[in-house]
Scaffold this motif. Structure first.
Motif, PDB file in Angstrom:
ATOM      1  N   VAL A  15     -21.427 -36.967   9.652  1.00  0.00           N
ATOM      2  CA  VAL A  15     -20.837 -36.019   8.702  1.00  0.00           C
ATOM      3  C   VAL A  15     -20.655 -34.655   9.371  1.00  0.00           C
ATOM      4  CG1 VAL A  15     -21.227 -34.838   6.502  1.00  0.00           C
ATOM      5  CG2 VAL A  15     -21.682 -37.279   6.699  1.00  0.00           C
ATOM      6  N   LYS A  16     -21.620 -34.259  10.188  1.00  0.00           N
ATOM      7  CA  LYS A  16     -21.504 -33.008  10.946  1.00  0.00           C
ATOM      8  C   LYS A  16     -20.303 -33.070  11.885  1.00  0.00           C
ATOM      9  CE  LYS A  16     -24.013 -30.364  14.469  1.00  0.00           C
ATOM     10  NZ  LYS A  16     -23.157 -30.588  15.634  1.00  0.00           N
ATOM     11  N   PHE A  17     -20.131 -34.187  12.583  1.00  0.00           N
ATOM     12  CA  PHE A  17     -19.004 -34.365  13.494  1.00  0.00           C
ATOM     13  C   PHE A  17     -17.685 -34.210  12.748  1.00  0.00           C
ATOM     14  CE2 PHE A  17     -15.807 -36.836  15.748  1.00  0.00           C
ATOM     15  CZ  PHE A  17     -16.009 -36.471  17.064  1.00  0.00           C
ATOM     16  N   LEU A  18     -17.574 -34.828  11.581  1.00  0.00           N
ATOM     17  CA  LEU A  18     -16.344 -34.723  10.790  1.00  0.00           C
ATOM     18  C   LEU A  18     -16.105 -33.284  10.341  1.00  0.00           C
ATOM     19  CD1 LEU A  18     -16.696 -37.993   8.701  1.00  0.00           C
ATOM     20  CD2 LEU A  18     -15.125 -37.571  10.610  1.00  0.00           C
ATOM     21  N   ALA A  19     -17.172 -32.580  10.001  1.00  0.00           N
ATOM     22  CA  ALA A  19     -17.036 -31.179   9.581  1.00  0.00           C
ATOM     23  C   ALA A  19     -16.617 -30.283  10.743  1.00  0.00           C
ATOM     24  CB  ALA A  19     -18.347 -30.686   8.975  1.00  0.00           C
ATOM     25  N   GLU A  20     -16.984 -30.677  11.951  1.00  0.00           N
ATOM     26  CA  GLU A  20     -16.625 -29.890  13.143  1.00  0.00           C
ATOM     27  C   GLU A  20     -15.170 -30.080  13.553  1.00  0.00           C
ATOM     28  OE1 GLU A  20     -20.837 -29.661  15.573  1.00  0.00           O
ATOM     29  OE2 GLU A  20     -19.583 -31.436  15.818  1.00  0.00           O
ATOM     30  N   HIS A  21     -14.500 -31.047  12.964  1.00  0.00           N
ATOM     31  CA  HIS A  21     -13.118 -31.346  13.333  1.00  0.00           C
ATOM     32  C   HIS A  21     -12.200 -31.293  12.112  1.00  0.00           C
ATOM     33  CE1 HIS A  21     -15.525 -33.047  16.606  1.00  0.00           C
ATOM     34  NE2 HIS A  21     -14.498 -32.698  17.360  1.00  0.00           N
ATOM     35  N   PRO A  22     -12.139 -30.151  11.436  1.00  0.00           N
ATOM     36  CA  PRO A  22     -11.311 -30.063  10.230  1.00  0.00           C
ATOM     37  C   PRO A  22      -9.811 -30.119  10.525  1.00  0.00           C
ATOM     38  CG  PRO A  22     -12.143 -27.906  10.819  1.00  0.00           C
ATOM     39  CD  PRO A  22     -12.797 -28.897  11.746  1.00  0.00           C
ATOM     40  N   GLU A  23      -9.435 -29.858  11.778  1.00  0.00           N
ATOM     41  CA  GLU A  23      -8.018 -29.860  12.139  1.00  0.00           C
ATOM     42  C   GLU A  23      -7.439 -31.272  12.170  1.00  0.00           C
ATOM     43  OE1 GLU A  23     -10.213 -30.933  15.716  1.00  0.00           O
ATOM     44  OE2 GLU A  23     -10.536 -29.338  14.273  1.00  0.00           O
ATOM     45  N   SER A  24      -8.304 -32.263  12.258  1.00  0.00           N
ATOM     46  CA  SER A  24      -7.846 -33.647  12.328  1.00  0.00           C
ATOM     47  C   SER A  24      -7.914 -34.291  10.947  1.00  0.00           C
ATOM     48  CB  SER A  24      -8.746 -34.413  13.300  1.00  0.00           C
ATOM     49  OG  SER A  24      -8.389 -35.765  13.335  1.00  0.00           O
ATOM     50  N   TYR A  36     -22.058 -39.280  20.006  1.00  0.00           N
ATOM     51  CA  TYR A  36     -23.515 -39.207  19.823  1.00  0.00           C
ATOM     52  C   TYR A  36     -24.261 -40.416  20.369  1.00  0.00           C
ATOM     53  CZ  TYR A  36     -22.507 -35.238  16.832  1.00  0.00           C
ATOM     54  OH  TYR A  36     -22.082 -34.026  16.343  1.00  0.00           O
ATOM     55  N   HIS A  37     -23.560 -41.303  21.070  1.00  0.00           N
ATOM     56  CA  HIS A  37     -24.181 -42.506  21.641  1.00  0.00           C
ATOM     57  C   HIS A  37     -24.871 -43.339  20.559  1.00  0.00           C
ATOM     58  CE1 HIS A  37     -23.240 -40.737  25.496  1.00  0.00           C
ATOM     59  NE2 HIS A  37     -23.853 -39.630  25.108  1.00  0.00           N
ATOM     60  N   ILE A  38     -24.155 -43.564  19.484  1.00  0.00           N
ATOM     61  CA  ILE A  38     -24.636 -44.358  18.360  1.00  0.00           C
ATOM     62  C   ILE A  38     -24.006 -45.748  18.469  1.00  0.00           C
ATOM     63  CG2 ILE A  38     -24.673 -44.584  15.840  1.00  0.00           C
ATOM     64  CD1 ILE A  38     -24.278 -41.525  15.697  1.00  0.00           C
ATOM     65  N   PRO A  39     -24.790 -46.810  18.250  1.00  0.00           N
ATOM     66  CA  PRO A  39     -24.194 -48.151  18.253  1.00  0.00           C
ATOM     67  C   PRO A  39     -23.055 -48.234  17.221  1.00  0.00           C
ATOM     68  CG  PRO A  39     -26.591 -48.282  18.218  1.00  0.00           C
ATOM     69  CD  PRO A  39     -26.236 -46.847  18.017  1.00  0.00           C
ATOM     70  N   LEU A  40     -21.877 -48.655  17.671  1.00  0.00           N
ATOM     71  CA  LEU A  40     -20.683 -48.635  16.829  1.00  0.00           C
ATOM     72  C   LEU A  40     -20.830 -49.472  15.560  1.00  0.00           C
ATOM     73  CD1 LEU A  40     -17.795 -47.712  16.346  1.00  0.00           C
ATOM     74  CD2 LEU A  40     -17.018 -49.589  17.808  1.00  0.00           C
ATOM     75  N   GLN A  41     -21.393 -50.668  15.661  1.00  0.00           N
ATOM     76  CA  GLN A  41     -21.524 -51.519  14.472  1.00  0.00           C
ATOM     77  C   GLN A  41     -22.433 -50.877  13.426  1.00  0.00           C
ATOM     78  OE1 GLN A  41     -22.668 -55.334  16.188  1.00  0.00           O
ATOM     79  NE2 GLN A  41     -20.638 -56.136  15.625  1.00  0.00           N
ATOM     80  N   GLY A  64      -6.012 -44.263  11.689  1.00  0.00           N
ATOM     81  CA  GLY A  64      -7.020 -44.285  10.635  1.00  0.00           C
ATOM     82  C   GLY A  64      -8.363 -43.761  11.102  1.00  0.00           C
ATOM     83  N   GLY A  65      -9.256 -43.687  10.177  1.00  0.00           N
ATOM     84  CA  GLY A  65     -10.596 -43.206  10.471  1.00  0.00           C
ATOM     85  C   GLY A  65     -11.232 -42.665   9.220  1.00  0.00           C
ATOM     86  N   TYR A  66     -12.093 -41.687   9.395  1.00  0.00           N
ATOM     87  CA  TYR A  66     -12.871 -41.120   8.292  1.00  0.00           C
ATOM     88  C   TYR A  66     -12.697 -39.613   8.241  1.00  0.00           C
ATOM     89  CZ  TYR A  66     -15.095 -45.671   8.193  1.00  0.00           C
ATOM     90  OH  TYR A  66     -15.329 -47.020   8.099  1.00  0.00           O
ATOM     91  N   ALA A  67     -12.798 -39.093   7.023  1.00  0.00           N
ATOM     92  CA  ALA A  67     -12.756 -37.649   6.805  1.00  0.00           C
ATOM     93  C   ALA A  67     -13.699 -37.323   5.657  1.00  0.00           C
ATOM     94  CB  ALA A  67     -11.331 -37.200   6.471  1.00  0.00           C
ATOM     95  N   LEU A  68     -14.154 -36.091   5.604  1.00  0.00           N
ATOM     96  CA  LEU A  68     -14.991 -35.658   4.488  1.00  0.00           C
ATOM     97  C   LEU A  68     -14.164 -35.669   3.205  1.00  0.00           C
ATOM     98  CD1 LEU A  68     -16.829 -32.587   6.077  1.00  0.00           C
ATOM     99  CD2 LEU A  68     -17.667 -34.926   5.854  1.00  0.00           C
ATOM    100  N   SER A  69     -14.784 -36.046   2.112  1.00  0.00           N
ATOM    101  CA  SER A  69     -14.076 -36.061   0.832  1.00  0.00           C
ATOM    102  C   SER A  69     -14.126 -34.696   0.148  1.00  0.00           C
ATOM    103  CB  SER A  69     -14.667 -37.124  -0.096  1.00  0.00           C
ATOM    104  OG  SER A  69     -16.014 -36.807  -0.398  1.00  0.00           O
ATOM    105  N   ARG A  70     -15.049 -33.842   0.605  1.00  0.00           N
ATOM    106  CA  ARG A  70     -15.193 -32.500   0.040  1.00  0.00           C
ATOM    107  C   ARG A  70     -15.411 -31.507   1.168  1.00  0.00           C
ATOM    108  NH1 ARG A  70     -19.704 -34.852  -3.189  1.00  0.00           N
ATOM    109  NH2 ARG A  70     -20.961 -33.169  -2.388  1.00  0.00           N
ATOM    110  N   ASP A  71     -15.326 -30.262   0.828  1.00  0.00           N
ATOM    111  CA  ASP A  71     -15.596 -29.188   1.774  1.00  0.00           C
ATOM    112  C   ASP A  71     -17.046 -29.326   2.272  1.00  0.00           C
ATOM    113  OD1 ASP A  71     -16.621 -26.374   2.455  1.00  0.00           O
ATOM    114  OD2 ASP A  71     -14.466 -26.039   2.233  1.00  0.00           O
ATOM    115  N   PRO A  72     -17.313 -29.095   3.578  1.00  0.00           N
ATOM    116  CA  PRO A  72     -18.678 -29.216   4.090  1.00  0.00           C
ATOM    117  C   PRO A  72     -19.666 -28.243   3.460  1.00  0.00           C
ATOM    118  CG  PRO A  72     -17.182 -28.445   5.810  1.00  0.00           C
ATOM    119  CD  PRO A  72     -16.348 -28.783   4.627  1.00  0.00           C
ATOM    120  N   ARG A  73     -19.154 -27.199   2.800  1.00  0.00           N
ATOM    121  CA  ARG A  73     -20.046 -26.274   2.089  1.00  0.00           C
ATOM    122  C   ARG A  73     -20.513 -26.856   0.762  1.00  0.00           C
ATOM    123  NH1 ARG A  73     -15.846 -21.471   2.727  1.00  0.00           N
ATOM    124  NH2 ARG A  73     -14.630 -23.280   2.151  1.00  0.00           N
TER     125      ARG A  73
END
Length: 151
Positions: A15-24, A36-41, A64-73
């Motif tokens: 969620v932090k990563f998504l908040a850091e990339h609001p331009e996308s 973050y070297h997290i196992p993809l599955q 495609g991908g994921y985005a925050l549904s609300r403002d990170p604040r």
């Protein structure tokens, strides 16, 4: 010791990563996993869960991908942790039903409930935007401390 599960930790990082990339418009699970070297599955399951509870939006297709549904604040650390791990209980006697075998003779139930409530409130006060903008948050806190010292 109270610890976040790996899943909750990964959820907060995502969620932090998504908040850091609001331009996308969205970020792929692969991009987040690699950052973050997290196992993809495992991350994919976490992202699906966060989408199911409404914290994220998923976009299908080539870009495609994921985005925050609300403002990170507006999204709290508590919401992310709760979505992944469920209710927060620091001891087995603090449960949804509130009952335990020692209920009638327990002398620590109430203090532990207050600790549990304090941790929950603290997590509710931490916004995802605070995780992203830690330097600004630290400067705001320092400025508030300076004001207290002046008076």
């Amino acid at each position: 010791m109270l610890r976040l599960t790996k899943k909750a930790d990964y959820g907060l990082l995502a969620v932090k990563f998504l908040a850091e990339h609001p331009e996308s418009a969205s970020q792929s699970a692969k991009d987040i996993a690699e950052a973050y070297h997290i196992p993809l599955q495992l991350l994919a399951k976490i992202l699906q869960r966060l989408t199911k509870v409404g914290l994220l939006r998923s976009h299908a297709g080539m870009n495609g991908g994921y985005a925050l549904s609300r403002d990170p604040r507006e999204i709290t650390a508590f919401e992310v942790i709760h979505a992944i791990d469920g209710p927060l209980f620091i001891t087995s006697c603090i449960t949804i039903s509130g009952s335990c075998d020692l209920n009638d003779i327990c002398t620590i139930k109430e203090p532990l409930r207050r600790v549990n409530d304090s941790i929950s409130e603290l997590l509710k006060s931490i916004r995802i935007s605070d995780l992203v903008d830690a330097n600004t948050a630290n400067r705001r806190h320092q400025g508030a401390s300076d004001l207290v010292m002046i008076h």
